[in-house]
Design a protein around this motif. Structure first.
Motif, mmCIF file in Angstrom:
data_model
loop_
_atom_site.group_PDB
_atom_site.id
_atom_site.type_symbol
_atom_site.label_atom_id
_atom_site.label_comp_id
_atom_site.label_asym_id
_atom_site.label_seq_id
_atom_site.Cartn_x
_atom_site.Cartn_y
_atom_site.Cartn_z
ATOM 1 N N ASN A 51 0.864 -1.206 0.103
ATOM 2 C CA ASN A 51 0.202 -0.032 -0.101
ATOM 3 C C ASN A 51 0.924 1.209 0.072
ATOM 4 N N GLU A 52 0.229 2.285 0.070
ATOM 5 C CA GLU A 52 1.208 3.767 0.004
ATOM 6 C C GLU A 52 2.038 3.608 1.180
ATOM 7 N N ALA A 53 1.801 3.252 2.233
ATOM 8 C CA ALA A 53 2.602 3.621 3.390
ATOM 9 C C ALA A 53 3.873 2.595 3.290
ATOM 10 N N GLN A 54 3.560 1.512 2.692
ATOM 11 C CA GLN A 54 4.863 0.690 2.620
ATOM 12 C C GLN A 54 5.558 1.115 1.428
ATOM 13 N N MET A 55 5.180 1.627 0.395
ATOM 14 C CA MET A 55 5.991 2.074 -0.599
ATOM 15 C C MET A 55 6.459 3.356 -0.121
#
Length: 148
Positions: free
Chosen positions: A30-34
Motif C-alpha cells: 500500500n502507499e505507506a509501505q511504498m
C-alpha cells in the motif's frame, strides 16, 4: 545484554527508520509501505553519492608525484581499488534508481519470475530484490550448474 529495545541495522538505520509494522488486514504494498521503501532507497542512494564525492576529493587531494617507484605503485594500487569500489557503487546506484522507478510505476514488491509477493522483511533486508526467495534460490542453483 538486551535493553528491551531492538536496534535497526543497516539501511534502515541509515534512513532513520524502524522495521515496518504491518497492520492486520493491511493490503500488501500500500502507499505507506511504498513510502517506507522509497525512504530506505533514497537514503541509501544519498549515502552512496556522498561516498563518490568523498572519493573524488580524496583522490584530488592525495594525488602526488612520488619519486620513489614503490610509493607511486602503492598510491596507484590504492586509487585502483577505490575506483573499482566506486564502479560497483555506481552500478548499485543505477539498480536503486531502477527500483525507485518500479515504485513509481506501482510494480514493486512482486517477484519478476512468478509474480508472488516478495515480502516486507526480505525487501527491508534487500530493497532492490526483484525475485522471491524461492526463485532466487533456483536462479543461483542454475547459475552454479552452468558454471560447473
Amino acid at each position: 545484554m538486551p535493553t528491551g529495545k531492538e536496534k535497526a541495522l543497516g539501511l534502515m538505520a541509515l534512513a532513520g527508520l524502524t522495521p515496518y509494522q504491518e497492520k492486520p488486514g493491511e493490503e500488501y504494498m500500500n502507499e505507506a509501505q511504498m513510502e517506507h521503501f522509497r525512504k530506505i532507497l533514497s537514503a541509501w542512494r544519498s549515502q552512496l553519492r556522498e561516498e563518490v564525492d568523498r572519493t573524488v576529493h580524496h583522490m584530488q587531494d592525495e594525488a602526488a608525484n612520488f619519486p620513489d617507484p614503490v610509493d607511486r605503485a602503492a598510491q596507484e594500487e590504492e586509487f585502483s581499488l577505490e575506483l573499482r569500489t566506486r564502479d560497483r557503487e555506481r552500478k548499485l546506484i543505477k539498480k536503486i534508481e531502477k527500483t525507485l522507478k518500479r515504485i513509481e510505476d506501482d510494480d514493486f514488491g512482486f517477484c519478476d519470475a512468478c509474480g508472488i509477493e516478495i515480502g516486507v522483511r526480505r525487501l527491508e533486508a534487500r530493497p532492490t530484490a526483484d525475485l522471491c526467495i524461492d526463485c532466487k534460490t533456483l536462479a543461483e542453483i542454475k547459475e552454479k550448474q552452468l558454471q560447473g
